[in-house]
Design an enzyme around this catalytic site. Sequence first.
Site, PDB file in Angstrom:
ATOM      1  CB  CYS A  19      -0.951  -0.001   1.169  1.00 42.09           C
ATOM      2  SG  CYS A  19      -0.196  -0.550   2.690  1.00 42.09           S
TER       3      CYS A  19
ATOM      4  CE1 TYR B 119      -2.587 -10.311   2.261  1.00 44.22           C
ATOM      5  CE2 TYR B 119      -4.685  -9.387   2.981  1.00 44.22           C
ATOM      6  CZ  TYR B 119      -3.304  -9.486   3.108  1.00 44.22           C
ATOM      7  OH  TYR B 119      -2.663  -8.756   4.073  1.00 44.22           O
TER       8      TYR B 119
ATOM      9  CG  HIS C  45       0.026  -9.249   6.077  1.00 49.07           C
ATOM     10  ND1 HIS C  45      -0.100  -9.127   4.722  1.00 49.07           N
ATOM     11  CD2 HIS C  45       1.345  -9.199   6.329  1.00 49.07           C
ATOM     12  CE1 HIS C  45       1.096  -8.998   4.167  1.00 49.07           C
ATOM     13  NE2 HIS C  45       1.996  -9.052   5.131  1.00 49.07           N
TER      14      HIS C  45
ATOM     15  CG  ASP D 112       5.455  -9.721   5.487  1.00 51.86           C
ATOM     16  OD1 ASP D 112       6.446 -10.375   5.120  1.00 51.86           O
ATOM     17  OD2 ASP D 112       4.606  -9.258   4.699  1.00 51.86           O
TER      18      ASP D 112
HETATM   19  C1  LIG Z   1       4.577   0.238   2.806  1.00 51.08           C
HETATM   20  C2  LIG Z   1       4.160  -1.203   2.796  1.00 51.08           C
HETATM   21  C3  LIG Z   1       2.850  -1.539   2.524  1.00 51.08           C
HETATM   22  C4  LIG Z   1       2.439  -2.874   2.479  1.00 51.08           C
HETATM   23  N1  LIG Z   1       1.151  -3.182   2.114  1.00 51.08           N
HETATM   24  C5  LIG Z   1       0.818  -4.472   1.870  1.00 51.08           C
HETATM   25  C6  LIG Z   1      -0.434  -4.797   1.283  1.00 51.08           C
HETATM   26  O1  LIG Z   1      -1.252  -3.930   0.962  1.00 51.08           O
HETATM   27  N2  LIG Z   1      -0.720  -6.117   1.073  1.00 51.08           N
HETATM   28  C7  LIG Z   1       0.168  -7.106   1.386  1.00 51.08           C
HETATM   29  O2  LIG Z   1      -0.117  -8.284   1.170  1.00 51.08           O
HETATM   30  N3  LIG Z   1       1.368  -6.809   1.936  1.00 51.08           N
HETATM   31  C8  LIG Z   1       1.725  -5.530   2.166  1.00 51.08           C
HETATM   32  N4  LIG Z   1       2.968  -5.228   2.658  1.00 51.08           N
HETATM   33  C9  LIG Z   1       3.907  -6.318   2.983  1.00 51.08           C
HETATM   34  C10 LIG Z   1       4.850  -6.569   1.820  1.00 51.08           C
HETATM   35  O3  LIG Z   1       4.163  -7.081   0.713  1.00 51.08           O
HETATM   36  C11 LIG Z   1       5.979  -7.554   2.149  1.00 51.08           C
HETATM   37  O4  LIG Z   1       5.457  -8.831   2.371  1.00 51.08           O
HETATM   38  C12 LIG Z   1       6.824  -7.136   3.352  1.00 51.08           C
HETATM   39  O5  LIG Z   1       7.110  -5.761   3.356  1.00 51.08           O
HETATM   40  C13 LIG Z   1       8.150  -7.904   3.364  1.00 51.08           C
HETATM   41  O6  LIG Z   1       8.804  -7.697   2.151  1.00 51.08           O
HETATM   42  P1  LIG Z   1      10.055  -6.680   1.992  1.00 51.08           P
HETATM   43  O7  LIG Z   1      11.038  -7.101   3.025  1.00 51.08           O
HETATM   44  O8  LIG Z   1      10.518  -6.895   0.602  1.00 51.08           O
HETATM   45  O9  LIG Z   1       9.534  -5.338   2.244  1.00 51.08           O
HETATM   46  C14 LIG Z   1       3.376  -3.904   2.742  1.00 51.08           C
HETATM   47  C15 LIG Z   1       4.690  -3.551   3.039  1.00 51.08           C
HETATM   48  C16 LIG Z   1       5.097  -2.229   3.060  1.00 51.08           C
HETATM   49  C17 LIG Z   1       6.524  -1.902   3.368  1.00 51.08           C
END
Ligand SMILES: Cc1cc2nc3c(=O)[nH]c(=O)nc-3n(C[C@H](O)[C@H](O)[C@H](O)COP(=O)(O)O)c2cc1C
Length: 690
Positions: free
Chosen positions: A31, A171, A174, A267
């Site tokens: 997001c 989905y 989370h 996460d």
């Molecule tokens: C700003 C932000 C918004 C996120 N929004 C979502 C979302 O809308 N849906 C979702 O499944 N995961 C969301 N996530 C989780 C990410 O998809 C991801 O699983 C998580 O950040 C770990 O990955 P990374 O280490 O590459 O950031 C969000 C993460 C961040 C940083």
Amino acid sequence: MPRDPRHDILFEPIRIGPVVAKNRFYQVPHCNGMGHARPRSHAAMRGVKAEGGWAVVSTEEVEIHPSSDVSPYIEGRLWSDRDIPALALMTEAIHAHGALAAIEPVHAGMNAANLYSREVALAPSHIANPASYAPAQARAMTKADIRNFRRWHRDAALRARRAGFDIIYVYAAHSLSLPMHFLQSRHNHRTDEYGGSLENRVRLLRELIEDTKEAVGADCAVAVRFAVDEVRGEDGIRCTGEGREVVEMLAELPDLWDVNVSDWANDSKTSRFAPEGFQEDFVRFVKTVTTKPVVGVGRFTSPDTMVSQIRRGVLDLIGAARPSIADPFLPSKIDSGDIDDIRECIGCNVCVTGDHTMTPIRCTQNPTMGEEWRKGWHPETVPPRSGNDSFLIVGAGPTGLECARLLGRRGYAVAVAEASGQLGGRVTKEARLPGLAAWARVRDYRLHQLNKMGNVEIFRASHVTADLAMQFGAARIVLATGSTWRRDGVGRANTRPIPGFDREGAVFTPEDLMEGATPTGPVIVFDDDHYYLGAVLAEQLRAGGLAVMLVTPADRVSAWTVNTLEQHAIQRHLLELGIEVMTSRNVVDFDGARALLQCTYTERQFTAPAASIVTVTARLPNAELAHALLLAADGVARAGIVSVDSIGDCLAPSTIAAAVYAGHRYAREFDRPQHDAESFRRELPLESPG
Ligand SMILES: Cc1cc2nc3c(=O)[nH]c(=O)nc-3n(C[C@H](O)[C@H](O)[C@H](O)COP(=O)(O)O)c2cc1C
Ligand code: SF4
């Protein structure tokens, strides 16, 4: 530079059901505070990711029905056909660069407060949302509700296909969606065929995958995002138990498994609490129980780590949210062999704060994030210089370095003068504190770029006075001299100096500690700043063997870090280290042996032993040079200096993200006509789409 052959494997195409990803770089859903409210901004941001080489670019959570309304959070929205054109803007922007567009339709169940739609929230059972103190409950879904929900989800998939999406998610991650709530025995107390055994609790997820495949599976890949572990012990789904069993039960049903840990804070762990690749132990089993491609996450910024994930059979596709935010061009930089040019995510979660504050996403490392449409900023291209001005930038902290980098890229002659012997300002100092080593990437990326430029000169240990600035010969002077922490305790709770804080040798500022000062214990850290620094300094002092008490007027430690998903982890960490935590207390006096604390509710007073105080309250701009140049206005004009501007912390102290943004903004905008009211384009509801 040619691509390193060791990284070739990252550029192999991967089939995902009926579609093919051109390489293994997969931007997982995230997001951004733009979503349904700012669709042009959203589309432009995703388009830049596609341009940067990501084979798959996903939406964020996309609400599928008014009973899944998460307002005031701004996610995607696909309630009806009327939402299709806004999402089509995004798929067009992505397809223009040969990438696949993925959408994550979501019913948030009990997590949807439905504040805008005023619908009643839905859940497997009658339950209050554990993530909120709102005085409202979700109701248990009937069989008819379940049938309706399946229809809404199917309709959303059909609409998503019409909007141009190539990959459609189901989905269950989370703890933020109905299929996951049904899976969780702590939330699902049903006695019908949707409750009880795991076979029953997984039924809804299975049906949704089947429904989606039946509806759009011929054209679109169906992905499942599933949290294999909730990191909450026996009370939750575990990768050694039901998490694994769910993947085994549904192994070949979806076209892609996107697996991670739950909840969101686990996460998107910050670098303070987890290293790159930290999810591997949880997700590595997945590829052993399915032949379908698997994507996983873990703040991946190193191509060698990515290759290792693939070669060792952990993942097929490298999922990234934050690394793609910090550097939308990460894949193309690896492709062209420009590894050292990657702007690596520092793991600070400032990007998450946009969601929590319902404002467009921002990033510490990438100041163009969120500005693609409204300011027309691009992470890799800059307008050429518009004249022959030369610049003297005073200060080589995050603001000065970013300003120099961009002015240099634009082709200007730039000199940077840094008073101290080291570059990087506050990020260099703070990166030495516990857990903050990755902060140094803010400096290192910029220095690497600057070192390649022949038109930027950096002078260390160069204290610039007003006279020197005037003699230097630069047409424009940019002051990026940073700020200094106050010693007198003035901040939010105290608007006047705290009695006793003028004691020599007993009151310390963060800078004192970062420069090696050693308080004697017992020590009170007075945190009226509420971000990360107070807790980090408490941790450092505790590691030095001192008895430490953290006192804060807020009702919790590091209160603002709720927005970076860290608050719980920080408070827990301090308590586990044996740091005494005093919340809702102000410090009102200090006599060198004791501090007088006052309850912020009752004003009742207590004493606490304290040989030293570390005061983390507020900062003052380092504005001496700015004042001196103002006083010397005539001399400045005679020297032919066109402008003197203060930017970043020396104007008004803020986050590192704001400091980098200030430097970037100056370099892009100093030569543009100033708008009175609006310095960016806005998306207005009554404007026609386009
Ligand atoms: C700003 C932000 C918004 C996120 N929004 C979502 C979302 O809308 N849906 C979702 O499944 N995961 C969301 N996530 C989780 C990410 O998809 C991801 O699983 C998580 O950040 C770990 O990955 P990374 O280490 O590459 O950031 C969000 C993460 C961040 C940083
Ligand atoms: S804000 Fe911080 S965590 Fe988020 S992408 Fe940027 S550098 Fe990474």
